[in-house]
Motif scaffolding. Structure first.
Motif, PDB file in Angstrom:
ATOM      1  N   ILE A   1      -0.118   8.926  -2.148  1.00 11.00           N
ATOM      2  CA  ILE A   1      -1.494   8.927  -2.663  1.00 11.00           C
ATOM      3  C   ILE A   1      -1.926  10.360  -2.984  1.00 11.00           C
ATOM      4  N   LEU A   2      -1.630  11.271  -2.072  1.00 13.56           N
ATOM      5  CA  LEU A   2      -2.010  12.671  -2.297  1.00 13.56           C
ATOM      6  C   LEU A   2      -1.190  13.276  -3.436  1.00 13.56           C
TER       7      LEU A   2
ATOM      8  N   HIS B   1       0.841  -1.184   0.000  1.00 14.80           N
ATOM      9  CA  HIS B   1       0.000   0.000   0.000  1.00 14.80           C
ATOM     10  C   HIS B   1       0.881   1.241   0.000  1.00 14.80           C
ATOM     11  N   LYS B   2       0.462   2.212  -0.748  1.00 16.69           N
ATOM     12  CA  LYS B   2       1.252   3.428  -0.872  1.00 16.69           C
ATOM     13  C   LYS B   2       1.062   4.314   0.360  1.00 16.69           C
TER      14      LYS B   2
ATOM     15  N   ILE C   1      -5.560   3.472  -2.702  1.00 14.52           N
ATOM     16  CA  ILE C   1      -6.752   3.999  -2.029  1.00 14.52           C
ATOM     17  C   ILE C   1      -6.428   4.273  -0.567  1.00 14.52           C
ATOM     18  N   SER C   2      -6.584   5.500  -0.155  1.00 16.25           N
ATOM     19  CA  SER C   2      -6.365   5.872   1.244  1.00 16.25           C
ATOM     20  C   SER C   2      -7.217   4.991   2.158  1.00 16.25           C
TER      21      SER C   2
ATOM     22  N   SER D   1      -6.736  10.142   4.324  1.00 10.12           N
ATOM     23  CA  SER D   1      -6.934  11.418   3.649  1.00 10.12           C
ATOM     24  C   SER D   1      -8.018  12.251   4.338  1.00 10.12           C
TER      25      SER D   1
ATOM     26  N   LEU E   1       0.323   7.561   2.412  1.00  7.18           N
ATOM     27  CA  LEU E   1      -0.697   8.578   2.128  1.00  7.18           C
ATOM     28  C   LEU E   1      -0.113   9.769   1.378  1.00  7.18           C
TER      29      LEU E   1
ATOM     30  N   SER F   1      -2.402  14.085 -10.918  1.00  6.95           N
ATOM     31  CA  SER F   1      -3.420  13.725 -11.903  1.00  6.95           C
ATOM     32  C   SER F   1      -4.310  14.906 -12.262  1.00  6.95           C
ATOM     33  N   LYS F   2      -4.251  15.986 -11.446  1.00  4.36           N
ATOM     34  CA  LYS F   2      -5.056  17.170 -11.743  1.00  4.36           C
ATOM     35  C   LYS F   2      -4.243  18.243 -12.465  1.00  4.36           C
TER      36      LYS F   2
ATOM     37  N   ARG G   1      -0.054  11.675  -6.024  1.00  2.00           N
ATOM     38  CA  ARG G   1      -0.626  11.165  -7.271  1.00  2.00           C
ATOM     39  C   ARG G   1      -1.914  11.914  -7.619  1.00  2.00           C
ATOM     40  N   GLU G   2      -2.752  12.141  -6.619  1.00  2.00           N
ATOM     41  CA  GLU G   2      -3.991  12.864  -6.887  1.00  2.00           C
ATOM     42  C   GLU G   2      -3.686  14.274  -7.380  1.00  2.00           C
TER      43      GLU G   2
ATOM     44  N   PRO H   1     -11.896   9.449   0.904  1.00  2.00           N
ATOM     45  CA  PRO H   1     -10.948   8.497   0.305  1.00  2.00           C
ATOM     46  C   PRO H   1     -10.384   8.916  -1.037  1.00  2.00           C
ATOM     47  N   VAL H   2     -11.091   9.731  -1.787  1.00  2.00           N
ATOM     48  CA  VAL H   2     -10.546  10.242  -3.048  1.00  2.00           C
ATOM     49  C   VAL H   2     -10.883  11.721  -3.167  1.00  2.00           C
ATOM     50  N   LEU H   3     -10.064  12.429  -3.939  1.00  2.00           N
ATOM     51  CA  LEU H   3     -10.297  13.849  -4.167  1.00  2.00           C
ATOM     52  C   LEU H   3     -10.389  14.080  -5.669  1.00  2.00           C
ATOM     53  N   GLY H   4     -11.595  14.208  -6.164  1.00  2.00           N
ATOM     54  CA  GLY H   4     -11.765  14.495  -7.580  1.00  2.00           C
ATOM     55  C   GLY H   4     -11.432  13.336  -8.486  1.00  2.00           C
ATOM     56  N   THR H   5     -11.350  12.153  -7.939  1.00  2.00           N
ATOM     57  CA  THR H   5     -11.059  10.948  -8.717  1.00  2.00           C
ATOM     58  C   THR H   5     -12.152   9.932  -8.429  1.00  2.00           C
TER      59      THR H   5
ATOM     60  N   LEU I   1      -9.201   3.483  -9.129  1.00  2.00           N
ATOM     61  CA  LEU I   1      -7.897   3.377  -8.484  1.00  2.00           C
ATOM     62  C   LEU I   1      -7.553   1.934  -8.132  1.00  2.00           C
TER      63      LEU I   1
END
Lengths: 132, 183
Positions: A12-13, A6-7, B90-91, B51, A9, A19-20, A15-16, B76-80, B85
């Motif tokens: 994860i943030l 698991h990545k 996934i957080s 998250s 956090l 991606s934007k 990457r998010e 758990p996700v922001l704009g996705t 995923l």
């Protein structure tokens, strides 16, 4: 059986965030493994991340045939993302790569180490763009 | 990253509060959640960041036979799209994976969430999808919106049940005061 870790956090943030962005960006984990790059980066690196997949530090360092502006090959430890990974400090530089589409491009790169806690290094982000 | 004691001391200090933390007539002990698993009695406990604005953690408690996952503040996700995923991205997934009971943030309806993206909380659809992606056996929705009355909460529960399709598992329910659950 191979189990994907698991990545963290922070990754994860990152990457998010990537991606934007319309700015090319890639993300490595604490082992230097390339774990993500965004769609704008695909245009420069010459292949989608879905096709390329995750790759170890040495693999991505060699894959793009990175060289300095005089045409000399440079190692992982000399690349901005490599400096961020090896020395755990931010850095910036301009270099040439050959994308997986076979096209050589001059890019500027800023590499930043990521820390989740003061002593917990979790990876690197590199933001880059093609020089005109 | 500030330690728990420093964070609490900030809230217990003027102008937020007239009494300093150090003025409290007690012997205070503060325990930052370890990054490694630890034990209390027969329980193994794991904490991991999730998250949400500001440092926030969720917990997984296990006695070896059953597990309980507690993630009350979580977006758990922001704009996705959560469904797009891989699980390792996934957080909170590592805490909730194959858990017997998942307490999870389900503060908003899907319509409300559209206006509150980034506030750190889940829509009912997020909560159900997160439970499904985590293969959680049971989902209990928690962190109810303070502006929701009983009718609103009934609607949230109905929507969760409609979304669940939990492969025969019990449908989601809402946490409430005095609730007792057996694992």
């Amino acid at each position: 059986m191979y189990v994907r870790r698991h990545k963290n956090l922070v990754l994860i943030l990152a990457r998010e965030f990537a991606s934007k962005l319309a700015t090319p960006m890639f993300v490595t984990d604490a082992d230097g493994k390339l774990v993500f790059y965004n769609e704008p980066a695909e245009d420069i690196l010459g292949r989608s991340f879905a096709e390329a997949g995750e790759m170890d530090a040495e693999e991505w360092a060699n894959l793009f045939e990175t060289e300095d502006l005089d045409g000399n090959p440079i190692s992982l430890a000399e690349m901005p993302a490599g400096v961020a990974f090896v020395e755990r400090r931010p850095t910036h530089g301009t270099l040439r790569i050959r994308g997986l589409d076979g096209v050589q491009r001059t890019i500027s790169v800023t590499g930043l180490p990521l820390y989740a806690h003061t002593a917990e290094f979790v990876g690197v982000v590199a933001v880059f763009w093609e020089e005109s | 990253m500030r330690r728990l004691q420093e964070r609490l001391a900030r809230y217990l200090s003027p102008p937020l509060f007239p009494v300093h933390l150090s003025d409290i007539p007690a012997t205070l002990s503060f325990h930052d959640a370890p990054t490694a698993e630890w034990e209390i009695g027969d329980l193994r406990i794991r904490a991991a960041p999730v998250s949400h604005p500001g440092p926030t953690i969720g917990y997984r408690l296990s006695d070896g036979a059953h597990s309980f996952t507690y993630i009350p503040d979580h977006e758990p996700v922001l704009g996705t799209e959560l469904g797009e995923l891989p699980p390792d991205w996934i957080s909170g997934h590592e805490l909730a994976h194959h858990t017997d009971l998942l307490f999870h943030d389900g503060q908003y309806t899907e319509e409300e969430y559209e206006r509150r993206v980034g506030w750190g909380h889940s829509s009912v659809a997020h909560a159900v999808e997160f439970a499904r992606r985590s293969d959680a056996a049971r989902l209990v929705l928690f962190h109810h919106d303070p502006l929701h009355g009983d009718a609103d909460l009934d609607a949230v529960r109905g929507r969760a049940e409609a979304l669940w399709n939990g492969n025969g598992a019990a449908p989601p329910t809402l946490a409430h005061e005095g609730m007792e659950l057996e694992l």
